[in-house]
Design an enzyme around this catalytic site. Structure first.
Site, short mmCIF file in Angstrom:
data_model
loop_
_atom_site.label_atom_id
_atom_site.label_comp_id
_atom_site.label_asym_id
_atom_site.label_seq_id
_atom_site.Cartn_x
_atom_site.Cartn_y
_atom_site.Cartn_z
N CYS A 110 -10.69 18.70 13.01
CA CYS A 110 -11.46 19.87 14.19
C CYS A 110 -11.58 18.96 15.40
O CYS A 110 -12.63 18.34 15.50
CB CYS A 110 -12.69 20.38 13.89
SG CYS A 110 -13.07 21.92 15.18
N CYS A 128 -20.04 21.50 10.89
CA CYS A 128 -19.84 19.93 10.33
C CYS A 128 -20.41 18.86 10.86
O CYS A 128 -20.09 18.45 11.95
CB CYS A 128 -18.35 20.22 9.99
SG CYS A 128 -17.11 21.53 9.27
N TYR A 135 -32.63 36.19 -8.42
CA TYR A 135 -32.30 36.63 -6.64
C TYR A 135 -30.41 37.06 -6.91
O TYR A 135 -29.97 35.92 -6.45
CB TYR A 135 -32.12 35.12 -6.82
CG TYR A 135 -33.66 34.28 -6.62
CD1 TYR A 135 -35.25 34.45 -5.74
CD2 TYR A 135 -33.87 33.96 -8.06
CE1 TYR A 135 -35.92 34.04 -5.86
CE2 TYR A 135 -35.38 33.12 -8.18
CZ TYR A 135 -36.29 33.25 -6.81
OH TYR A 135 -37.47 32.71 -7.21
N CYS A 144 -29.19 25.92 -4.01
CA CYS A 144 -28.45 25.67 -2.84
C CYS A 144 -28.72 24.52 -2.26
O CYS A 144 -28.66 24.15 -0.79
CB CYS A 144 -27.57 26.50 -1.64
SG CYS A 144 -29.22 27.61 -1.38
N1 SAH Z 1 -27.23 35.51 -7.25
C1 SAH Z 1 -26.89 35.67 -5.81
C2 SAH Z 1 -27.17 35.41 -4.41
C3 SAH Z 1 -27.78 34.67 -5.09
S1 SAH Z 1 -28.65 34.32 -2.40
C4 SAH Z 1 -24.97 35.34 -5.27
O1 SAH Z 1 -25.00 34.70 -6.00
O2 SAH Z 1 -24.58 36.11 -4.53
C5 SAH Z 1 -30.79 34.17 -2.68
C6 SAH Z 1 -30.39 35.67 -3.36
O3 SAH Z 1 -32.56 35.66 -3.34
C7 SAH Z 1 -30.02 36.27 -1.89
O4 SAH Z 1 -29.31 37.55 -1.70
C8 SAH Z 1 -32.00 37.15 -1.59
O5 SAH Z 1 -31.69 37.56 -0.36
C9 SAH Z 1 -32.65 36.78 -2.32
N2 SAH Z 1 -34.05 36.58 -2.34
C10 SAH Z 1 -34.90 36.14 -1.18
N3 SAH Z 1 -36.30 35.44 -1.28
C11 SAH Z 1 -36.18 36.33 -3.06
C12 SAH Z 1 -37.58 36.74 -3.50
N4 SAH Z 1 -38.78 35.76 -3.20
N5 SAH Z 1 -37.22 37.56 -4.64
C13 SAH Z 1 -36.19 38.06 -4.96
N6 SAH Z 1 -35.20 37.34 -3.96
C14 SAH Z 1 -34.72 36.68 -3.11
#
Ligand code: SAH
Length: 474
Positions: free
Chosen positions: A71, A80, A327, A430
């Protein structure tokens, strides 16, 4: 040394944001766009007592890890950070970053960490892997409407017609939206003045379904001339969902709370197959998902398969287990777990994502997954305090899976997890700094770190995804 001085610098290390690090005259220098192994002429741009920042004036002898970036905008664009680094070296850098954080922040012994870390999992072809892009909209100095990405650490937009991490389809969609804005005098949002309408264009592309979603994030309650926009976008093959999302706040957060579908359906579908999971053949464990604009969905489908396979493998399920998936987003991991467990309970803060999760369970005829809206740090303790003996499944789960955002798990959540005494905890992360912090708490609370594996979900950026397995100490 003074500001603007030129000096020769050998880059001997890389910082967590991908910047080159070198030492000169008793000082440590941080240099953007310099790679480990480069010998450069550096220009001092900021000096502190024993460290400073410098710019690459000239590369005198390039690092053997340097490659020609695909790029042309890689140095200016904030997306990036390490595209000029060979892909193998990128993987090594990411693995090392996680290893260092686990040792430094987590307080684990280096030899021990080396024993439990599995080889980093990279991509076969690390371009055009993203299924989602969010382009800010603005004007250039001649008043033309531009879409692109923010320059590193700023909010000035670098026009990008075709980002090589995203799908080809993005380009045509952006052109249509820009043309429609110009023809109908729809103004882009101006951050400083908090005026104008169109803030971002969100595009999602289902890699297996080939379905496309376009969502305009607007600083207003309605979208004028929307019929004309939909007519044109609908011509694109695969267009499935067109919507706008209302965000009238002065904020860096991209999406607002309300979304209005203006054409097609309010979601796209996509399927994830766990081809690499040992016990399943492809047809047995493909799960279809509906994804709304506001829901989280992993951006790199090729790597997601590998990541989820490992999370599932680490969960070690036989069919009798009860599992919490904290989450859980739209239930992506939950629904894979439910294929191998007795019962799964998902918790997620975004109500729309939980709606998606419930629909996704139905869509795949899954009846052993239940979902709750709320913060993990509130929902879990509440269940723990209130659940009666007949709910022992929830009180004493066999496995807890967590996949928090970058800030990691709240202490109250970790505390409750420890009280629930699951056999295993699978931590998907992450951000390896908050991961290391949380691993320390879990291990001090009676768990043992068993496995760590790094996945490259975000090639050419410095971001990294990690899956860890912890088990209860005997
Ligand atoms: N496990 C899922 C999402 C992971 S991303 C996958 O792999 O697709 C993290 C997620 O946590 C997001 O959807 C976000 O909305 C949620 N989140 C953020 N803070 C949170 C909290 N305090 N309690 C519950 N969920 C939360």
């Amino acid at each position: 040394m003074n500001k603007n001085d030129l000096f020769e610098l050998t880059i001997t290390d890389m910082g967590t944001d991908g910047e080159g690090i070198g030492h000169y005259d008793g000082m440590t220098f941080f240099v953007k766009d310099a790679l480990i192994g480069d010998v450069i002429t550096a220009r001092a741009i900021k000096l502190k007592k024993n460290y400073g920042y410098a710019r690459v004036e000239e590369i005198k002898s390039p690092s053997t890890f340097r490659v020609e970036p695909k790029c042309p905008l890689h140095r200016r664009c904030g997306g990036c950070q390490i595209q000029a680094l060979s892909y193998d070296k990128q993987l090594e850098f990411k693995n090392e970053k996680v290893r260092n954080n686990i040792i430094r922040i987590g307080g684990f012994d280096a030899d021990f960490v080396d024993q439990i870390m599995l080889p980093v999992v990279g991509m076969d072809a690390p371009y055009r892997y993203r299924n989602k892009a969010q382009f800010p909209v603005g004007k250039d100095k001649d008043g033309n409407i531009v879409t692109g990405f923010y320059a590193a650490r700023t909010h000035s937009i670098i026009p990008v017609e075709d980002c090589l991490l995203g799908v080809k389809e993005n380009e045509e969609i952006l052109d249509i939206v820009k043309e429609w804005m110009t023809e109908n005098s729809v103004e882009p949002y101006n951050e400083e003045k908090h005026e104008g309408l169109v803030r971002h264009i969100l595009i999602r592309y289902g890699f297996t379904s080939k379905e496309i979603m376009v969502c305009l994030i607007i600083n207003g309650k309605t979208l004028p001339h929307s019929k004309a926009l939909c007519e044109r976008l609908a011509m694109i093959e695969g267009m499935t969902s067109i919507s706008y999302n209302v965000n009238t706040e002065k904020t860096n957060v991209i999406l607002g709370k309300e979304t209005e579908c203006i054409w097609g359906q309010p979601y796209i579908s996509d399927t994830i197959h766990l081809r690499t999971y040992p016990d399943f053949d492809e047809t047995e464990i493909g799960i279809q998902y509906q994804i709304s604009p506001q829901s989280f969905y992993q951006v790199n489908p090729e790597q997601t398969e590998k990541l989820y396979s490992t999370a599932l493998e680490f969960a070690g399920l036989t069919g009798n287990e009860s599992v919490w998936d904290l989450y859980c987003g739209i239930g992506t991991i939950s629904l894979f777990l439910s294929q191998k467990a007795k019962q799964v309970y998902g918790v997620e803060i975004v109500p729309q994502a939980i709606e998606d999760a419930k629909n996704n369970a139905k869509l795949n005829c899954i009846t052993n997954a239940e979902f709750f809206v709320g913060k993990a740090e509130e929902v879990l303790p509440e269940f723990y305090d209130k659940a009666g003996e007949n709910e022992s499944d929830m009180l004493r789960p066999d496995v807890i899976v967590v996949d928090p955002p970058r800030k990691g798990c709240d202490e109250k959540c970790l505390d409750t997890m420890l009280k629930m005494l699951p056999e295993r905890i699978v931590y998907v992360s992450c951000d390896s700094a908050t991961l290391a912090r949380d691993l320390k708490i879990l291990c001090e609370g009676g768990y043992e770190l068993k496995k760590v594996q790094v996945f490259d979900q975000f090639a050419h950026s410095v971001h990294v995804e990690t899956v860890c397995l912890l088990s209860k100490k005997l």
